[in-house]
Structures are given as structure tokens and as C-alpha cells.
Enzyme design. Structure first.
Site, PDB file in Angstrom:
ATOM      1  N   GLY A 179      -4.302   2.585  -5.537  1.00  0.00           N
ATOM      2  CA  GLY A 179      -4.432   1.307  -4.833  1.00  0.00           C
ATOM      3  C   GLY A 179      -4.256   1.468  -3.334  1.00  0.00           C
ATOM      4  N   ASP A 180      -4.533   0.389  -2.592  1.00  0.00           N
ATOM      5  CA  ASP A 180      -4.374   0.350  -1.133  1.00  0.00           C
ATOM      6  C   ASP A 180      -5.219   1.396  -0.411  1.00  0.00           C
ATOM      7  OD1 ASP A 180      -2.463  -1.680  -1.471  1.00  0.00           O
ATOM      8  OD2 ASP A 180      -0.867  -0.204  -1.732  1.00  0.00           O
ATOM      9  N   GLU A 181      -6.370   1.709  -0.973  1.00  0.00           N
ATOM     10  CA  GLU A 181      -7.251   2.709  -0.363  1.00  0.00           C
ATOM     11  C   GLU A 181      -8.043   2.134   0.812  1.00  0.00           C
ATOM     12  OE1 GLU A 181      -7.349   1.843  -3.582  1.00  0.00           O
ATOM     13  OE2 GLU A 181      -7.005   3.598  -4.842  1.00  0.00           O
TER      14      GLU A 181
ATOM     15  N   LYS B 150      -9.937  -0.935   0.050  1.00  0.00           N
ATOM     16  CA  LYS B 150     -11.049  -1.590  -0.663  1.00  0.00           C
ATOM     17  C   LYS B 150     -11.462  -2.886   0.033  1.00  0.00           C
ATOM     18  CE  LYS B 150      -8.431  -1.813  -4.246  1.00  0.00           C
ATOM     19  NZ  LYS B 150      -7.278  -1.029  -3.806  1.00  0.00           N
TER      20      LYS B 150
ATOM     21  N   ALA C  95      -2.437  -7.637  -6.072  1.00  0.00           N
ATOM     22  CA  ALA C  95      -3.310  -7.005  -5.072  1.00  0.00           C
ATOM     23  C   ALA C  95      -2.964  -7.541  -3.676  1.00  0.00           C
ATOM     24  CB  ALA C  95      -4.769  -7.305  -5.390  1.00  0.00           C
ATOM     25  N   GLY C  96      -3.191  -6.712  -2.701  1.00  0.00           N
ATOM     26  CA  GLY C  96      -3.038  -7.140  -1.303  1.00  0.00           C
ATOM     27  C   GLY C  96      -4.110  -6.456  -0.500  1.00  0.00           C
ATOM     28  N   HIS C  97      -5.075  -7.230  -0.030  1.00  0.00           N
ATOM     29  CA  HIS C  97      -6.202  -6.653   0.701  1.00  0.00           C
ATOM     30  C   HIS C  97      -6.186  -7.182   2.127  1.00  0.00           C
ATOM     31  CE1 HIS C  97      -8.392  -6.261  -3.445  1.00  0.00           C
ATOM     32  NE2 HIS C  97      -7.306  -5.547  -3.357  1.00  0.00           N
TER      33      HIS C  97
ATOM     34  N   GLN D 175      -6.423  -2.768  -7.177  1.00  0.00           N
ATOM     35  CA  GLN D 175      -5.654  -1.592  -7.592  1.00  0.00           C
ATOM     36  C   GLN D 175      -6.523  -0.324  -7.523  1.00  0.00           C
ATOM     37  OE1 GLN D 175      -5.159  -4.592  -9.955  1.00  0.00           O
ATOM     38  NE2 GLN D 175      -3.777  -5.077  -8.286  1.00  0.00           N
TER      39      GLN D 175
ATOM     40  N   THR E 115      -0.732  -0.770 -13.743  1.00  0.00           N
ATOM     41  CA  THR E 115      -0.761  -2.220 -13.852  1.00  0.00           C
ATOM     42  C   THR E 115      -1.252  -2.550 -15.272  1.00  0.00           C
ATOM     43  OG1 THR E 115      -1.426  -4.269 -12.775  1.00  0.00           O
ATOM     44  CG2 THR E 115      -3.118  -2.536 -12.877  1.00  0.00           C
TER      45      THR E 115
ATOM     46  N   THR F 135       1.728  -6.830  -0.366  1.00  0.00           N
ATOM     47  CA  THR F 135       2.234  -7.858  -1.268  1.00  0.00           C
ATOM     48  C   THR F 135       3.756  -7.921  -1.253  1.00  0.00           C
ATOM     49  OG1 THR F 135       0.308  -7.526  -2.641  1.00  0.00           O
ATOM     50  CG2 THR F 135       2.134  -8.660  -3.676  1.00  0.00           C
TER      51      THR F 135
ATOM     52  N   SER G 234     -14.446   5.775   7.304  1.00  0.00           N
ATOM     53  CA  SER G 234     -13.785   4.672   8.009  1.00  0.00           C
ATOM     54  C   SER G 234     -12.704   5.240   8.911  1.00  0.00           C
ATOM     55  CB  SER G 234     -13.208   3.711   6.969  1.00  0.00           C
ATOM     56  OG  SER G 234     -12.369   2.785   7.592  1.00  0.00           O
TER      57      SER G 234
HETATM   58  P1  GDP Z   1      -6.732  -2.368  -0.379  1.00  0.00           P
HETATM   59  O1  GDP Z   1      -5.627  -2.909  -1.227  1.00  0.00           O
HETATM   60  O2  GDP Z   1      -7.413  -1.204  -1.009  1.00  0.00           O
HETATM   61  O3  GDP Z   1      -7.700  -3.420   0.064  1.00  0.00           O
HETATM   62  O4  GDP Z   1      -6.033  -1.780   0.923  1.00  0.00           O
HETATM   63  P2  GDP Z   1      -4.877  -2.497   1.791  1.00  0.00           P
HETATM   64  O5  GDP Z   1      -5.499  -3.586   2.571  1.00  0.00           O
HETATM   65  O6  GDP Z   1      -3.698  -2.818   0.955  1.00  0.00           O
HETATM   66  O7  GDP Z   1      -4.418  -1.293   2.705  1.00  0.00           O
HETATM   67  C1  GDP Z   1      -5.275  -0.676   3.621  1.00  0.00           C
HETATM   68  C2  GDP Z   1      -4.742  -0.899   5.046  1.00  0.00           C
HETATM   69  O8  GDP Z   1      -5.346   0.020   5.911  1.00  0.00           O
HETATM   70  C3  GDP Z   1      -5.068  -2.270   5.603  1.00  0.00           C
HETATM   71  O9  GDP Z   1      -4.038  -2.662   6.467  1.00  0.00           O
HETATM   72  C4  GDP Z   1      -6.368  -2.051   6.374  1.00  0.00           C
HETATM   73  O10 GDP Z   1      -6.524  -2.936   7.454  1.00  0.00           O
HETATM   74  C5  GDP Z   1      -6.155  -0.651   6.887  1.00  0.00           C
HETATM   75  N1  GDP Z   1      -7.358   0.167   6.989  1.00  0.00           N
HETATM   76  C6  GDP Z   1      -8.478   0.150   6.217  1.00  0.00           C
HETATM   77  N2  GDP Z   1      -9.320   1.138   6.579  1.00  0.00           N
HETATM   78  C7  GDP Z   1      -8.725   1.779   7.595  1.00  0.00           C
HETATM   79  C8  GDP Z   1      -9.086   2.940   8.390  1.00  0.00           C
HETATM   80  O11 GDP Z   1     -10.118   3.580   8.209  1.00  0.00           O
HETATM   81  N3  GDP Z   1      -8.191   3.326   9.345  1.00  0.00           N
HETATM   82  C9  GDP Z   1      -7.015   2.683   9.565  1.00  0.00           C
HETATM   83  N4  GDP Z   1      -6.208   3.148  10.522  1.00  0.00           N
HETATM   84  N5  GDP Z   1      -6.666   1.600   8.856  1.00  0.00           N
HETATM   85  C10 GDP Z   1      -7.489   1.178   7.872  1.00  0.00           C
HETATM   86  P1  IMO Z   2      -4.343  -3.317  -4.280  1.00  0.00           P
HETATM   87  O1  IMO Z   2      -5.467  -4.134  -4.878  1.00  0.00           O
HETATM   88  C1  IMO Z   2      -0.935  -0.654  -4.901  1.00  0.00           C
HETATM   89  C2  IMO Z   2       1.424  -1.266  -8.545  1.00  0.00           C
HETATM   90  C3  IMO Z   2       2.842  -1.798  -8.387  1.00  0.00           C
HETATM   91  C4  IMO Z   2       3.514  -1.118  -9.577  1.00  0.00           C
HETATM   92  C5  IMO Z   2       2.429  -1.155 -10.641  1.00  0.00           C
HETATM   93  C6  IMO Z   2       2.582  -2.318 -11.630  1.00  0.00           C
HETATM   94  O2  IMO Z   2      -3.763  -3.858  -3.040  1.00  0.00           O
HETATM   95  O3  IMO Z   2      -4.762  -1.888  -4.180  1.00  0.00           O
HETATM   96  P2  IMO Z   2       2.115  -4.929 -11.445  1.00  0.00           P
HETATM   97  O4  IMO Z   2       2.747  -5.954 -10.582  1.00  0.00           O
HETATM   98  O5  IMO Z   2       0.641  -4.801 -11.306  1.00  0.00           O
HETATM   99  O6  IMO Z   2       2.534  -5.044 -12.882  1.00  0.00           O
HETATM  100  O7  IMO Z   2       2.760  -3.532 -10.936  1.00  0.00           O
HETATM  101  O8  IMO Z   2       1.198  -1.282  -9.953  1.00  0.00           O
HETATM  102  N1  IMO Z   2       0.369  -2.093  -7.918  1.00  0.00           N
HETATM  103  C7  IMO Z   2      -0.268  -1.751  -6.791  1.00  0.00           C
HETATM  104  N2  IMO Z   2      -0.093  -0.709  -5.950  1.00  0.00           N
HETATM  105  N3  IMO Z   2      -1.915  -1.552  -4.657  1.00  0.00           N
HETATM  106  C8  IMO Z   2      -2.121  -2.581  -5.511  1.00  0.00           C
HETATM  107  O9  IMO Z   2      -3.179  -3.432  -5.388  1.00  0.00           O
HETATM  108  C9  IMO Z   2      -1.255  -2.749  -6.606  1.00  0.00           C
HETATM  109  N4  IMO Z   2      -1.159  -3.653  -7.601  1.00  0.00           N
HETATM  110  C10 IMO Z   2      -0.170  -3.225  -8.411  1.00  0.00           C
HETATM  111  O10 IMO Z   2       3.401  -1.397  -7.159  1.00  0.00           O
HETATM  112  O11 IMO Z   2       3.771   0.228  -9.281  1.00  0.00           O
HETATM  113 MG    MG Z   3      -3.581  -3.311  -1.122  1.00  0.00          MG
END
Ligand code: GDP
Ligand code: IMO
Ligand code: MG
Length: 422
Positions: free
Chosen positions: A8-10, A12, A35-37, A217, A232, A293, A409
């Protein structure tokens, strides 16, 4: 389809927002407020838990599919937040989507307390809501607009939940009437968005429209294929896109795997390349690796190609979007994990048994680093203008995975993106 290839948190959200321009419809198909985007547009930050990351393009239809678990209270907050900024969400919510109820959130915390080994959930009620869905005791979005049905369901469910609370030592008393009143109110506010979204998505296909499916995720958090039980509760992989939106697998043309240039993980569970040293801290600080989140610091480590290659196999990625490579700038040496050593054996296939994974030692390939630069400027000149060492790092990812890289990116903004396919 856009999917996470790690934990997760790549990035997306950013990649989905980037591709929204070329799409007519954006669909979330699983997960919930766990999720937190984060999306950055013209230096303004938008954070979404439930709304699809295409929502900032009000001319495009955003859909919350049947596979999502919806917390209506948080969804209304997100909608109102956008309205305050003058953005009218162009949204539809599946009538079949299950609803996160107050007892799901209470149980999520209660279960974590009694578990021998914590999962480190987001405590958003995700696991308990999906459990109720699978055991057929869930409340669906369509129920929120029908007082008789909702009352009947709550009259059945709440006394049972109350007994379970007692067994868990939970003191909260749930009132059926108060819950009914509160959720009918949510139904009133959200009623105009509730629809048969599978029908609408399929009609879009019939009319030649481009549909973008946005995963939440990542592959390692998939309930079947991830590091179970540290996952999850939904199918985060490509297959989940079909069940969670009501479309045929034959409709899917491109599957983009989002690969963060290093590895992060929130919550518990094994992570072979974790760095608990100065370098790990440096990556966390530079990459602002704190959960969107829960605010928890994300565990950071080197890129793990055993993880990414496994994601390629499970999802059949047609291309990769490599994100946050700018964050690695300034490090003298970089490492990529190419295999694991387990009991003197070299493994390249990700193990299903986490007891094995916990004992795996990464085998690394080392790379020379590159200097920090003004990436916003460099991006304008395209891929060729990137530092040679960064290109070597990127080329290793595509040669190891045998999947071409389509996007690089180099920053959170839309404009900080190189599209190799033009
Ligand atoms: P998601 O859950 O996969 O949508 O990812 P998150 O939003 O939780 O986490 C990605 C974080 O990295 C966010 O704060 C984005 O604004 C930031 N981000 C995304 N792409 C890049 C990048 O190429 N470089 C940097 N420095 N930040 C990025
Ligand atoms: P995004 O969409 C990163 C992790 C939680 C925990 C496990 C189970 O932002 O990539 P849950 O509340 O789903 O039962 O928790 O999954 N987790 C994530 N980690 N990014 C997420 O979403 C996540 N959603 C759940 O931290 O380890
Ligand atoms: Mg996220």
C-alpha cells in the site's frame, strides 16, 4: 486498472489522478476508509479515504463499487469537504456496497486488544464489516433508504452485537433507535448517489468509454495472496477489480502496477528489507512516510523485487508506474533485493508461509546513487534527461520483473511525471 504492488501507499492516488484525464469513469472496487490517497494539484493537497482519486475531475463519473465497504459518515465529510472547495462530486455509489456500522469499528479495536499478535489495523471497522458481509449479516447501501428493512435488520443484529461486546468486556451500549435514526439520515443525504453501478459501468463499456479501476491497499495486503494474517480483509489484486465492480475480466485491457522505488509498510507483519537504521529514517523523513489515515510512521526499507515480481505474477501487470524515485536522491549507495536466503537456500518466489518469510534474509544487488536535482525541470526533458544511475536503477526493475515501465514519478504533482508511452 491501477493497483498497488507492495504493502500500500505506493502512490496509487497520484497515478490514478494522472490517468483520469484519459478516462471517462473512475471506479473504486474494494477497501474502505483504511485507504488514504493523497493527491497534489497546483500545490494543494487533497486526501481521500473513500472517494475515488478521479473525483477532482468533476466532468468524469466517479464510482464507489459494490466491493467497497462504505462508512457513510466519513463519505459525507469527504463530499462536504469538496463542496466547500467548490467541487461538486460527480459520484455514484453501488447499492450493493456493504456499510460500516458503529459496531464494526468497536469490534475492530476490541479484536485487536485480545489478539495475541496484533495486526495493526487502521481500526476503521474494515475486518468486521467484511466478516459480516461474507457471513451474510451485512447492511448494504440500499438498506439505508428503506426504513422498514433497516429497522428489521438492526433489531436482529444489535442485540447479538451487544452480547458479543459483553464477551469482549466492551461497555458501549448501542441503541437500535439512535442507530436507525442516524443511518436513515445518512441514507437521505447519500440517496441521490446510490445506483446499480455494475449496470452503469457496463453501459459505459458498451458506449466505448474508458473506465479506470482504482485499487486500494497493495498485493501484499490481499486477504488471499498477501502476508496473511497481516493483511487487510479484501481482494486488492486484479481479480478483485472484477468482483468489486461487477464487470467481466475480458473488459480489462491494461493493468498498471504501482511500484514505490523503495518499500514501506504500516502495521505489523514481516518485511524482509526493512531498514531500522539511519538510512530507513532518512527515507521516511524525505519521503514523508507517515500514514495518511492513522498518522503512524511507515516502516521503510530497500526495494524488494521478490515482492514486486510476485505482484506481477498475481496481477499480470501490463506496465509499471515507478513512484517516489526522487526520494532516493542523495544516497551514495542503493540496494535492491533480488532474492531471499532461507536456510542456505536461495528463493526468488515469494513464500506463502510467513514463518518462512520471517526467516528470509534479503540478497541484494548494489547500485550507485545520484545527486538531488530540480526534478520538476528535468521531467520536462523526458526520460533521457534522468541521471544515468537512476536509469540503471529503473532498468533493473523492468528487467527483473519483465514488465515495461510506463510511468516514472518524481514528485507528488501531476506535472512531476514522465510518461514513457507518450
Ligand atoms: P496511495 O495510498 O497509494 O494512494 O499513496 P499515498 O497517497 O498514501 O502515499 C503516497 C504519498 O507520496 C502521497 O503523499 C503522495 O502525494 C506522494 N507521492 C506520490 N508520488 C510521488 C513521487 O513520485 N514523489 C514524491 N516525492 N512523492 C510522491
Ligand atoms: P492505501 O490504499 C497501507 C494495513 C494496515 C494494517 C492492515 C490491516 O492507502 O494504500 P485494516 O484496517 O485494513 O484491517 O488493516 O492493512 N493497511 C494499509 N497500509 N496503505 C493502505 O491503504 C492500507 N490499508 C490497510 O496498516 O497493517
Ligand atoms: Mg495510502
Amino acid at each position: 486498472m491501477i493497483l498497488g504492488s507492495q504493502w500500500g501507499d505506493e502512490g496509487k492516488g497520484k497515478i490514478t489522478d494522472y490517468f483520469t484525464e484519459k478516462s471517462d469513469m473512475i471506479v473504486r472496487f474494494q477497501g474502505g476508509t483504511n485507504a488514504g490517497h493523497t493527491i497534489v494539484v497546483k500545490n494543494e493537497k487533497f486526501k481521500f479515504h473513500l472517494l475515488p482519486s478521479g473525483i477532482l475531475h468533476p466532468e468524469k463519473k466517479s464510482i464507489i463499487g459494490n466491493g467497497v465497504v462504505v462508512d457513510p459518515k466519513i463519505l459525507i465529510q469527504e463530499i462536504e469537504g469538496l463542496e466547500k472547495k467548490g467541487i461538486q462530486p460527480n459520484l455514484l455509489i453501488s447499492e450493493r456496497a456493504n456499510v460500516i456500522m458503529p459496531y464494526h469499528k468497536i469490534m475492530d479495536s476490541a479484536e485487536e486488544k485480545i489478539r495475541g499478535k496484533k495486526i495493526g489495523t487502521t481500526k476503521r471497522g474494515i475486518g468486521p464489516c467484511y466478516s459480516d458481509k461474507i457471513s451474510r449479516g451485512g447492511i448494504r447501501m440500499m438498506d439505508l433508504t428503506d426504513e422498514k428493512i433497516l429497522k428489521e435488520k438492526l433489531d436482529n443484529i444489535i442485540p447479538v452485537k451487544q452480547k458479543i461486546f459483553q464477551a469482549f468486556g466492551e461497555e458501549t451500549i448501542l441503541s437500535t433507535n439512535e442507530t436507525l435514526k442516524e443511518y436513515l439520515e445518512y441514507g437521505k443525504k447519500l440517496g441521490k448517489y446510490i445506483a446499480d453501478t455494475s449496470l452503469i459501468i457496463n453501459q459505459a463499456f458498451d458506449n466505448g468509454k474508458n473506465v479506470l479501476l482504482e485499487g486500494a491497499q497493495g498485493t501484499q495486503l490481499d486477504v488471499d495472496h498477501g502476508t496473511y494474517p497481516y493483511t487487510t480483509s479484501s481482494n486488492t489484486i486484479a481479480g478483485g477489480g472484477c468482483t468489486g465492480s461487477g464487470i467481466s475480466p475480458l473488459k480489462i485491457k491494461n493493468i498498471i502496477g504501482v511500484v514505490k522505488a523503495y518499500t514501506t509498510r504500516v502495521g505489523e507483519g514481516p518485511m524482509p528489507t526493512e531498514l531500522e537504521d539511519k538510512t530507513g529514517k532518512q527515507i521516511r523523513d524525505k519521503g514523508s512516510e507517515y500514514g495518511t489515515t492513522t498518522g503512524r510512521p511507515r516502516r521503510c526499507g530497500w526495494l524488494d523485487m521478490v515482492v514486486v515480481n510476485y505482484a506481477c505474477r498475481i496481477n499480470g501487470f501490463t506496465s509499471l508506474a515507478v513512484t517516489k524515485i526522487d526520494v532516493l536522491s542523495g544516497l551514495e549507495k542503493l540496494k535492491i533485493c533480488k532474492a531471499y536466503k532461507y536456510n542456505n537456500e536461495i528463493i526468488t518466489n515469494f513464500p506463502a508461509d510467513i514463518r518462512i518469510l520471517e526467516k528470509c534474509v534479503p540478497v541484494y544487488e548494489e547500485f550507485d546513487g545520484w545527486e538531488e536535482k530540480n526534478w520538476k525541470e528535468i521531467v520536462k526533458s523526458g526520460y533521457d534527461a534522468l541521471p544515468e544511475n537512476m536509469k540503471k536503477y529503473l532498468e533493473y526493475i523492468s528487467s527483473s520483473s519483465k514488465v515495461p515501465t510506463g510511468i516514472v514519478s518524481l514528485g507528488p504533482g501531476r506535472e512531476e511525471t514522465i510518461n514513457l508511452k507518450g
